[in-house]
Design a protein around this motif. Structure first.
Motif, PDB file in Angstrom:
ATOM      1  N   MET A   1      37.671  12.688 -11.343  1.00 40.28           N
ATOM      2  CA  MET A   1      36.815  12.861 -10.169  1.00 40.28           C
ATOM      3  C   MET A   1      37.044  11.779  -9.114  1.00 40.28           C
ATOM      4  O   MET A   1      37.014  12.054  -7.913  1.00 40.28           O
ATOM      5  CB  MET A   1      35.348  12.850 -10.604  1.00 40.28           C
ATOM      6  CG  MET A   1      34.364  12.890  -9.450  1.00 40.28           C
ATOM      7  SD  MET A   1      32.675  12.594 -10.000  1.00 40.28           S
ATOM      8  CE  MET A   1      32.214  14.224 -10.574  1.00 40.28           C
TER       9      MET A   1
ATOM     10  N   ILE B   1      38.854  11.799  -5.590  1.00 39.15           N
ATOM     11  CA  ILE B   1      38.259  12.307  -4.344  1.00 39.15           C
ATOM     12  C   ILE B   1      37.753  11.162  -3.456  1.00 39.15           C
ATOM     13  O   ILE B   1      38.168  11.047  -2.293  1.00 39.15           O
ATOM     14  CB  ILE B   1      37.149  13.327  -4.667  1.00 39.15           C
ATOM     15  CG1 ILE B   1      37.791  14.603  -5.239  1.00 39.15           C
ATOM     16  CG2 ILE B   1      36.319  13.655  -3.432  1.00 39.15           C
ATOM     17  CD1 ILE B   1      36.814  15.605  -5.764  1.00 39.15           C
TER      18      ILE B   1
ATOM     19  N   TYR C   1      32.337  13.631  -0.986  1.00 39.60           N
ATOM     20  CA  TYR C   1      31.999  14.785  -1.826  1.00 39.60           C
ATOM     21  C   TYR C   1      31.528  15.998  -1.026  1.00 39.60           C
ATOM     22  O   TYR C   1      31.143  17.007  -1.616  1.00 39.60           O
ATOM     23  CB  TYR C   1      30.953  14.378  -2.864  1.00 39.60           C
ATOM     24  CG  TYR C   1      31.559  13.507  -3.940  1.00 39.60           C
ATOM     25  CD1 TYR C   1      32.210  14.060  -5.028  1.00 39.60           C
ATOM     26  CD2 TYR C   1      31.510  12.112  -3.835  1.00 39.60           C
ATOM     27  CE1 TYR C   1      32.793  13.262  -6.002  1.00 39.60           C
ATOM     28  CE2 TYR C   1      32.093  11.298  -4.798  1.00 39.60           C
ATOM     29  CZ  TYR C   1      32.727  11.888  -5.882  1.00 39.60           C
ATOM     30  OH  TYR C   1      33.308  11.091  -6.835  1.00 39.60           O
TER      31      TYR C   1
ATOM     32  N   VAL D   1      33.615  18.887  -2.125  1.00 40.92           N
ATOM     33  CA  VAL D   1      33.204  19.464  -3.407  1.00 40.92           C
ATOM     34  C   VAL D   1      32.036  20.413  -3.198  1.00 40.92           C
ATOM     35  O   VAL D   1      32.004  21.529  -3.736  1.00 40.92           O
ATOM     36  CB  VAL D   1      32.832  18.359  -4.407  1.00 40.92           C
ATOM     37  CG1 VAL D   1      32.297  18.959  -5.705  1.00 40.92           C
ATOM     38  CG2 VAL D   1      34.034  17.461  -4.693  1.00 40.92           C
TER      39      VAL D   1
ATOM     40  N   SER E   1      29.082  10.622  -6.447  1.00 41.27           N
ATOM     41  CA  SER E   1      29.174  12.073  -6.673  1.00 41.27           C
ATOM     42  C   SER E   1      27.815  12.739  -6.687  1.00 41.27           C
ATOM     43  O   SER E   1      27.632  13.819  -6.115  1.00 41.27           O
ATOM     44  CB  SER E   1      29.903  12.357  -7.981  1.00 41.27           C
ATOM     45  OG  SER E   1      29.219  11.791  -9.082  1.00 41.27           O
TER      46      SER E   1
ATOM     47  N   THR F   1      27.206  14.828  -3.270  1.00 43.15           N
ATOM     48  CA  THR F   1      27.246  16.284  -3.411  1.00 43.15           C
ATOM     49  C   THR F   1      25.894  16.895  -3.077  1.00 43.15           C
ATOM     50  O   THR F   1      25.803  17.909  -2.369  1.00 43.15           O
ATOM     51  CB  THR F   1      27.673  16.678  -4.839  1.00 43.15           C
ATOM     52  OG1 THR F   1      28.896  16.008  -5.172  1.00 43.15           O
ATOM     53  CG2 THR F   1      27.869  18.182  -4.946  1.00 43.15           C
TER      54      THR F   1
END
Length: 352
Positions: free
Chosen positions: A36, A39, A151, A154, A177, A181
């Motif tokens: 992850m 990113i 993020y 994502v 994250s 997100t």
């Protein structure tokens, strides 16, 4: 700074920037990453260059225990940028070999029983390196706003492939994250529930700091990127629960993942059982290859007293973080600040 073009490697890197979405049950999905941290690494490095904060031929510098270092190593190798990572003996030899093969320099700080905290030693070395290399850039994953900002891609992919999302479950280490997100998803779905998964002994959500066996989530400091008021629930897991959940994810769904993924999956599975009409997303941060001889080994688990016969189906609900510091627990955080949680009437009364 002129980037060195490594086109074959850049093609592989761009593939790693896009996770794979899996169905894990009715209205439950896992967002599976190989690594992850590629990113935020990609976004941070490119922004540092674009804003002139990274000097010509100067290195990126970061302190890391593993996955952020791997993300930066892949990105810097693809773009031809020097990288120096500072870590401690927890940084495994196999991972160190992998990253050094990508021209990354890894420095392991010396520790002893009477030395300062490992985190402090690592930070001291980072500051020495910043002075040694003019124009260098410290990635600062814990406090760099480019981490959660990255993020957005994502979140966009989740919406494109799944549609409406009601709940996001994510482990919390740097806050990038989980907060990042959720921040983008809430632009479309303001009522989105955000559940953070931490481990006992982590300072992030108000538990007393202690030695943590469960790595990859939690922290001994409170990262600036953790927006406490973004979270609706917090769950804490011990290593035994996290490892057992990881093995379950592999045996049932065929996903060979690391223990942070297992912990997020188990909490998401529990939430889905109680909210069957909601669409739930679990972020699964890494693969299981680093853990093949540990988490996936019954002999290793037994020898380290980390083997768990059966996973709990329900967490114990607590009224404040330090009420219980073992097992699987949950707290209804209700988008409050850390100060509000710690100074609540219940916590003050119990801690007298």
């Amino acid at each position: 700074m002129q980037f060195i073009q490594n086109k074959p490697f850049q093609s592989a890197l761009h593939a790693l920037l896009r996770p794979t979405l899996y169905s894990l049950g009715k209205k439950l999905y896992g967002v599976s990453f190989d690594t992850m941290k590629i990113i935020p690494s990609y976004h941070i490095v490119r922004q540092a260059h674009a804003t002139g904060q990274l000097g010509e031929n100067a290195p990126i510098i970061e302190t890391t225990s593993g996955t952020m270092g791997k993300g930066l190593a892949y990105v810097c190798h693809a773009l031809g940028i020097p990288l120096i990572l500072v870590s401690d003996p927890v940084f495994g030899t196999s991972l160190q070999n992998e990253l050094c093969s990508l021209d990354c320099r890894v420095e392991i700080v010396e520790t002893s029983p009477d030395s300062a905290s490992v985190q402090q030693l690592r930070l001291e070395r980072v500051h020495e390196l910043l002075k040694q290399y003019p124009g260098s850039y410290w990635a600062r994953q814990y406090d760099n706003p480019w981490n959660p900002e990255s993020y957005g891609s994502v979140a966009a992919q989740i919406v494109d492939e799944i549609g409406v999302v009601d709940c996001l479950v994510a482990t919390v280490g740097s806050g990038g994250s989980s907060v990042g997100t959720a921040r983008y998803l809430r632009k479309l779905f303001p009522g989105l529930n955000l559940i953070g998964v931490d481990t006992h002994g982590s300072k992030i959500f108000g538990q007393p700091l202690q030695t943590r066996i469960f790595r990859g989530l939690g922290n001994s400091v409170i990262p600036g990127n953790v927006d406490h008021e973004a979270f609706d629930e917090i769950h804490w897991m011990d290593a035994r629960e996290g490892y057992k959940a990881t093995r379950h994810l592999h045996r049932i769904h065929g996903l060979f993942k690391g223990p942070t993924s297992g912990a997020a999956y188990w909490v998401a599975r529990w939430y889905t059982a109680h909210h069957p009409d909601e669409t739930v997303i679990a972020l699964l941060p890494d693969n299981g290859y680093r853990y093949a001889s540990s988490v996936y080994s019954d002999a290793w688990l037994l020898s380290n007293n980390l083997y768990l016969d059966q996973m709990s189906k329900e967490p114990d609900t607590v009224s404040f973080p330090a009420e219980r510091t073992q097992g699987w627990t949950r707290l209804e955080w209700a988008r409050r600040s850390l100060k509000e949680i710690i100074t609540s009437d219940t916590a003050k009364e119990t801690q007298r």
